[in-house]
Motif scaffolding. Structure first.
Motif, PDB file in Angstrom:
ATOM      1  N   ASP A  94      77.836-110.937 -62.505  1.00 50.14           N
ATOM      2  CA  ASP A  94      78.949-110.204 -61.893  1.00 50.14           C
ATOM      3  C   ASP A  94      79.379-109.080 -62.832  1.00 50.14           C
ATOM      4  O   ASP A  94      80.098-109.315 -63.807  1.00 50.14           O
TER       5      ASP A  94
ATOM      6  N   SER B 125      81.202-106.558 -61.949  1.00 50.89           N
ATOM      7  CA  SER B 125      82.368-105.864 -61.396  1.00 50.89           C
ATOM      8  C   SER B 125      83.443-105.560 -62.445  1.00 50.89           C
ATOM      9  O   SER B 125      84.109-104.516 -62.327  1.00 50.89           O
TER      10      SER B 125
ATOM     11  N   ILE C 103      82.468-102.224 -63.813  1.00 54.39           N
ATOM     12  CA  ILE C 103      82.679-101.184 -62.813  1.00 54.39           C
ATOM     13  C   ILE C 103      84.161-100.882 -62.651  1.00 54.39           C
ATOM     14  O   ILE C 103      84.578 -99.716 -62.584  1.00 54.39           O
ATOM     15  N   ASN C 104      84.981-101.944 -62.625  1.00 49.90           N
ATOM     16  CA  ASN C 104      86.425-101.741 -62.490  1.00 49.90           C
ATOM     17  C   ASN C 104      87.012-101.005 -63.689  1.00 49.90           C
ATOM     18  O   ASN C 104      87.962-100.233 -63.554  1.00 49.90           O
TER      19      ASN C 104
END
Length: 273
Positions: free
Chosen positions: A209, A211, A214-215
């Motif tokens: 994961d 993310s 990316i966040n």
């Protein structure tokens, strides 16, 4: 999110570029871009300017990165320089080319470094050096460009399964062995050129994961007050903190344990034992 994105791909007609086109809207524009090549950087700049109104570029994210595992004498010269070119020279070329546009928009730069750029990891000398150079370059960029209203952030990820070390290690070991000086071959031995992880389930320790990373990029681009540094993932903050703050007699053994990730048994040391 409704944002126009220019995605630089090493092969703009490859599988990765096609996958981006398939999952994204027509706000995505895929560019041919090898960040090591000044001509391709210039061409990407011209392509971006052609599609912008009044040079209004808001943000630049430098995410390209490669890593080869091996003793710094072992990795061939061309592959060593390739690591430095992709991980540091590329972001430098991109930043210097696109900074005039970012000045006009008072925009953002987000550079992806690594915790391996903030603390030494054995058998990752060139990767550590390139990411350390990128981190310090990012820090200097922030200081230099604050007066222009440009905000600059570094992302420090750790423990994510990105495929960065999923290259064919056996093939690379054969290549490096063939190119190594005879004295290095004599000291190291051929078997030591094939680096193996000490953890049998090393892939299971990595998160699929991504993310959080990316966040962090999104926050660095869109937040009114982006953080100077985003630490994300396993050991992202702890290893650099220990390396920076523990007294030397404790620092080296503790960091040595936390970064003892790969097997390396040169024959010259086996002979001593």
């Amino acid at each position: 999110m409704g944002v126009r994105v220019f995605a630089g791909c090493l092969f703009n007609k490859g599988e990765g570029a096609d996958a981006l086109r398939n999952i994204c809207s027509n706000q995505l524009h895929v560019l041919q871009l090898d960040v090591r090549d000044p001509d391709q950087v210039d061409a990407a700049f011209n392509a971006v300017v052609e599609k912008l109104n009044d040079y209004e570029l808001w943000g630049l994210v430098n995410n390209a990165g490669i890593c080869f595992i091996g003793n710094s004498e072992m990795i061939s010269r061309d592959d060593s320089l390739k690591i430095m070119d992709v991980n540091f020279r590329g972001p430098y070329l991109m930043c210097t080319k696109f900074l005039p546009l970012l000045r006009r928009s008072q925009g953002r730069i987000v550079n992806v470094s690594s915790n391996a750029g903030l603390a030494p990891v054995p058998l990752m000398a060139l990767y550590c050096s390139s990411k350390s150079a990128l981190f310090m370059y990012t820090e200097v960029l922030r200081a230099e460009n604050e007066c222009f209203g440009i905000k600059v952030s570094a992302v420090i990820p750790s423990g994510y399964k990105t495929g960065i070390i999923a290259y064919d290690k056996a093939r690379m070991a054969e290549k490096w062995w063939a190119e190594a000086p005879e004295i290095v071959k004599e000291d190291f031995g051929k078997k030591s050129f094939l680096i193996k992880s000490k953890a049998t389930d090393s892939d299971e320790m990595l998160s699929t994961d991504i993310s959080p990373v990316i966040n962090a990029m999104i926050d660095g681009l869109l937040s009114t007050q982006p953080k100077p540094i985003y630490y994300k993932g396993f050991l992202a903050r702890s290893i650099p903190f220990i390396y920076s703050h523990l007294p030397s007699p404790l620092r080296e053994p503790v960091v040595g344990i936390l970064t003892d990730w790969f097997e390396f048994q040169p024959i010259c040391l086996q002979d001593i034992e």
